[in-house]
Motif scaffolding. Structure first.
Motif, short mmCIF file in Angstrom:
data_model
loop_
_atom_site.label_atom_id
_atom_site.label_comp_id
_atom_site.label_asym_id
_atom_site.label_seq_id
_atom_site.Cartn_x
_atom_site.Cartn_y
_atom_site.Cartn_z
N ASP A 1 0.85 -1.20 0.00
CA ASP A 1 0.00 0.00 0.00
C ASP A 1 0.89 1.24 0.00
N GLN A 2 0.27 2.42 0.21
CA GLN A 2 1.03 3.67 0.11
C GLN A 2 2.08 3.81 1.20
N ILE A 3 1.91 3.10 2.32
CA ILE A 3 2.90 3.21 3.40
C ILE A 3 4.12 2.34 3.10
N SER A 4 3.88 1.15 2.57
CA SER A 4 5.00 0.23 2.38
C SER A 4 5.75 0.41 1.06
N SER A 5 5.07 0.91 0.00
CA SER A 5 5.74 0.95 -1.32
C SER A 5 7.01 1.82 -1.35
N PRO A 6 7.05 3.04 -0.73
CA PRO A 6 8.31 3.80 -0.76
C PRO A 6 9.44 3.08 -0.02
N LEU A 7 9.09 2.42 1.10
CA LEU A 7 10.12 1.72 1.89
C LEU A 7 10.64 0.49 1.16
N LEU A 8 9.75 -0.20 0.44
CA LEU A 8 10.18 -1.36 -0.36
C LEU A 8 11.13 -0.93 -1.47
N THR A 9 10.80 0.17 -2.13
CA THR A 9 11.67 0.68 -3.21
C THR A 9 13.02 1.11 -2.65
N LEU A 10 13.00 1.78 -1.48
CA LEU A 10 14.26 2.20 -0.82
C LEU A 10 15.13 0.98 -0.50
#
Length: 459
Positions: free
Chosen positions: A59-68
């Motif tokens: 979701d919107q919370i996990s996607s930036p952290l996964l990409t990082l």
């Protein structure tokens, strides 16, 4: 999800089978391909969850952290190249495999929709980190740092496991989406209060909250460059992410439960910024600055509004890239001078003029100067804090003033002043190091053009 996890796992046999001559090229290029493929997770979608399955979802919370997470693996491999130059070939293979081994666990932790899986992945990240710190650290104190890291994490995560099992008996499910739909199982009773505390404690230690942070400077100082980057950019974010996920399950009527955490987080931001002004060790200074920034993240997640979550998300991503870059810069200094003491590594600007440009950029980003995402994050968090309670202005305002002070102190101590007489010649900065710095600073500058990709709010 599996499109990224399977290639990441296949990096392990590829590392084993690569010849010593092609080892660095193969692993770097392959992990960069995975990082490029992971950018698709950032694309906006109408649905709140992408790639949803019974055990994982984005979701919107996990996607930036996964990409990082995917973006950082090639950077860790590039940064470690010089550090491992003198090591025999089998040790190089083992080191790279230890770094790769961490990534699937972190990806699982960030994408888990099931509490048991989240707990297992959250704890499993400790093993490779511990190996990196205790085996490839620089000094004998690395064993003491490893023991601190191990026992702080294990002591805090046992109550988390008990609370997860208690939640299961109350709700009959471990699925996070189902738990959010159900009425909050944690009532105002003593068991509900203790469960909420136990759920938050493990993530407060990982984040880390001031008072539970003593393992972090030790681990950072003793870890090799890849270990420092992993700790600063990803493992601390597991703490912030865990608080975001779990605070949605805790009872909203337990407002008074969050007051001590908020107070400690803001007081910690102020205290650790003050400690930074007295540091003589460069890596220790950057480690304490991480505690200060994560203090703001904890304070924002405790308030639990859309704005505060958004500010916390942007700050976590920005801090991940910035602190990782600062550790890389500290490492380039250490490789040339073999010292991390600020007084012994002064005046490097005339010797390494291009590196001093990177130092300036990294420090300005750390200070949250426009046009960086750090500024947007800190402004958003400040507004939510002031809206929640005006007196927070005193603590957070002073902390941000001190952040500017110690950042300028770090820049002036490393770059300006007379060159120490014992530094007669230094190795020039390499293309590899410039590429590493570019890959850190480029996302930070590009994201300000479209910050909703990392804000955690559906676009």
């Amino acid at each position: 999800m599996l499109k990224i996890i399977f290639p990441t796992i296949m990096l392990l046999p590829m590392t084993l089978l690569s010849s010593p001559k092609l080892l660095w090229t193969n692993t770097t290029m392959y992990s960069l391909l995975i990082a490029t493929a992971s950018l698709q997770w950032l694309s906006p979608t109408y649905y709140s969850n992408k790639n949803l399955s019974p055990w994982s979802g984005i979701d919107q919370i996990s996607s930036p952290l996964l990409t990082l997470t995917c973006w950082l693996l090639p950077l860790m491999i590039i940064a470690s190249q010089n550090h491992l130059q003198q090591e025999p070939s089998p040790r190089k293979h083992i080191f790279i495999m230890t770094m790769i081994f961490t990534q699937p666990f972190i990806l699982l932790a960030f994408s888990a929709q099931e509490l048991t899986l989240f707990y297992i992945a959250f704890e499993a990240t400790l093993i490779p980190t511990l190996i990196l710190v205790t085996r490839w650290g620089n000094q004998p104190e690395r064993l003491s740092a490893g023991i601190y890291l191990l026992f702080y994490t294990l002591t805090s995560s046992l109550p988390l496991l008990i609370s997860i099992l208690y939640l299961h008996t109350q709700t009959g499910t471990m699925n996070l989406i189902m738990m959010k739909l159900l009425h909050s199982p944690l009532t105002n009773s003593w068991s509900g209060l203790l469960s909420s505390l136990a759920l938050l404690l493990a993530f407060m230690v990982k984040a880390p909250l001031y008072g539970l942070h003593l393992w972090l400077p030790k681990a950072h100082v003793e870890a090799p460059i890849a270990g420092s980057m992993l700790l600063a950019a990803l493992l601390l974010k597991l703490g912030g992410y865990g608080i975001m996920r779990i605070s949605m399950l805790t009872n909203y009527s337990l407002d008074y439960l969050f007051y001590p955490f908020l107070t400690l987080a803001l007081w910690g931001a102020l205290m650790t910024s003050s400690i930074c002004l007295r540091q003589i060790d460069l890596k220790s200074l950057i480690a304490y600055s991480s505690v200060s920034h994560m203090g703001l993240v904890i304070a924002a997640t405790m308030i639990q509004t859309h704005w505060s979550f958004s500010g916390a998300m942007i700050l976590m991503i920005s801090h991940g890239l910035t602190s990782s870059m600062l550790f890389c810069l500290a490492n380039t200094n250490y490789e040339r001078t073999h010292s991390r003491t600020l007084l012994l590594t002064r005046g490097l600007q005339p010797l390494l003029p291009l590196m001093s440009t990177w130092w300036l950029l990294a420090n300005l980003t750390n200070m949250a100067l426009p046009p960086t995402t750090n500024l947007m994050a800190e402004l958003t968090i400040m507004i939510t804090l002031f809206n929640w309670s005006m007196p927070t202005m005193i603590l957070s305002g002073t902390a941000i003033l001190l952040t500017a002070s110690y950042t300028l102190y770090m820049l002036l101590m490393t770059q300006r002043g007379p060159i120490p007489p014992y530094i007669t010649s230094t190795q020039n900065s390499t293309t590899r190091e410039h590429l590493l710095m570019t890959l850190h600073i480029l996302p930070t500058l590009l994201l300000i053009m479209k910050p909703e990709l990392i804000s955690g709010i559906p676009s």
